[in-house]
Design a protein around this motif. Structure first.
Motif, mmCIF file in Angstrom:
data_model
loop_
_atom_site.group_PDB
_atom_site.id
_atom_site.type_symbol
_atom_site.label_atom_id
_atom_site.label_comp_id
_atom_site.label_asym_id
_atom_site.label_seq_id
_atom_site.Cartn_x
_atom_site.Cartn_y
_atom_site.Cartn_z
ATOM 1 N N ARG A 185 0.770 -1.183 0.006
ATOM 2 C CA ARG A 185 -0.099 -0.156 0.060
ATOM 3 C C ARG A 185 0.889 1.317 -0.083
ATOM 4 N NH1 ARG A 185 -2.922 -3.719 -1.029
ATOM 5 N NH2 ARG A 185 -4.701 -4.257 -0.128
ATOM 6 N N ASN A 186 0.193 2.349 -0.428
ATOM 7 C CA ASN A 186 1.061 3.302 -0.547
ATOM 8 C C ASN A 186 0.315 4.488 0.490
ATOM 9 O OD1 ASN A 186 -1.094 5.134 -1.676
ATOM 10 N ND2 ASN A 186 -0.414 4.674 -3.691
ATOM 11 N N ARG A 231 5.496 2.745 -2.327
ATOM 12 C CA ARG A 231 4.699 1.619 -1.732
ATOM 13 C C ARG A 231 5.587 1.013 -0.548
ATOM 14 N NH1 ARG A 231 -0.359 0.915 -3.823
ATOM 15 N NH2 ARG A 231 -0.233 1.870 -6.009
#
Length: 390
Positions: A185-186, A231
């Motif tokens: 996830r960012n 990320r």
């Protein structure tokens, strides 16, 4: 069964009572009397200008002015005509009007109507220069910003309850952010988790600062004000400073450090140990009568370990960004203020221990209430260096 406070039931914050707004207005009247003033103008714009929601309940949108006259109802001038109906609902104690195309001229007209031509008036807020020139052309203006700040230092019972609710919203937002999965996830996606959590429970925005970097090859020592696309990977460390609001300027503030999918490096653990020591040492001092200089002295372990700080060490909070604002000895923000703690103040203690090259740092801290018996932590999220499986 005992009734729990609303913030523990997960209920939305219902706002402040008419009695609370009357208390605030009385306090402001006393400030005006102390300066031998009859009138004051309050200003805010673009969701900033804390005196206006504090006094009226209106969360400033594009622009707003309030005319305060001792012994007379407040007049709230709202820019954007379509915002007037909602302002009238929220600012029930004030007379709400459209500000018109030239709000400074409208303020001047009201001052003349109230017999203030040529008389000194008070001002709270960052009034634009052209508006200041218009209003000050006819009369001397007295800056009351410091007086307003002083009125915000000691919290009422309702304000403390709002801050408890805001702390609970903030705790919930952090739990939502750290839910699996994190790897891949960012930071934008983490911000979406944070905001969805508190917005769904009636909360409002204040701040959500995140910093993600590799423990093996770090490039940042403090959370950033804007998220990036990077990320999250195994072996990263996440630092954060998150504040969800129950009402404008009534926010929690929670700071922590989380390693992702791997235990902390020896260096990171050592830094966090120093931060935890300083946090505990300062928390133990938070009681009435303690001077700000004593809090700064309690952070000496940072320098003794060869580190420094980037963020504040301590700052007042709840009703704005308030005194005392303190740094460590190696990074003094400004001269240590002559401030002595009092019961009813709320402060954030947040030792951000950082490497001198500013490439790695940790965060830990909480919003706390100063009572006669010491500090009460308003957050319930666990302390310590956290490990997220990823």
């Amino acid at each position: 069964m005992d009734q729990q406070p609303a913030h523990r039931q997960g209920a939305a914050f219902a706002g402040f009572s008419a009695a609370e707004f009357a208390r605030r207005r009385q306090a402001l009247d006393e400030v005006l009397a102390a300066h031998d003033l009859e009138h004051a103008v309050l200003y805010g714009a673009n969701r900033s200008g804390p005196a206006i929601p504090w006094l009226t309940g209106w969360q400033v949108t594009r622009e707003a002015h309030v005319l305060v006259t001792r012994g007379r109802p407040d007049v709230l001038l709202v820019s954007f005509f379509n915002h007037v109906p909602e302002a009238a609902r929220r600012a029930a104690q004030a007379e709400v009007r459209f500000a018109g195309d030239d709000p400074a001229a409208t303020v001047n007209d009201l001052l003349r109507e109230r017999g203030a031509a040529g008389k000194r008036i008070g001002l709270i807020g960052a009034l634009p220069f052209d508006q200041y020139a218009t209003i000050a052309a006819d009369r001397p203006v007295v800056d009351l910003r410091r007086d307003h700040t002083r009125l915000r230092l000691l919290k009422s019972g309702e304000e403390i309850e709002a801050l408890r609710h805001a702390a609970a919203l903030t705790d919930g937002a952090v739990r939502a952010m750290l839910a699996d999965p994190l790897i891949g996830r960012n930071e934008h996606e983490l911000v979406a988790r944070i905001e969805q959590s508190y917005v769904a429970r009636g909360g409002g925005h204040h701040i959500h600062y995140l910093g993600v970097t590799s423990m093996a090859d770090p490039d940042r020592c403090v959370p950033a004000q804007w998220p990036r696309d990077r990320r999250i990977a195994r072996g990263d460390v996440l630092t954060f400073e998150i504040s969800a609001a129950a009402a404008p300027d009534y926010s929690g503030q929670l700071l922590r450090t989380v390693t992702i999918g791997a235990p902390p490096t020896a260096e990171l653990q050592r830094m966090h140990d120093v931060a935890a020591q300083v946090l505990g040492d300062i928390e133990a001092l938070l009681r009435p009568g303690v001077h700000a200089a004593e809090l700064v002295a309690a952070s000496q372990a940072v320098e003794d370990a060869g580190y420094t700080t980037v963020d504040d060490l301590v700052h007042g909070f709840g009703g704005g960004y308030l005194p005392p604002v303190l740094g460590t000895r190696s990074r003094a923000i400004r001269p240590t203020p002559d401030v002595t703690l009092q019961a009813g103040m709320t402060v954030v203690v947040q030792p951000n221990v950082s490497r001198p090259d500013f490439r790695l740092g940790v965060q830990t801290g909480d919003l706390m209430l100063i009572t006669d018996d010491g500090a009460e932590r308003l957050h319930r999220f666990p302390r310590g260096l956290q490990l997220a499986e990823g």
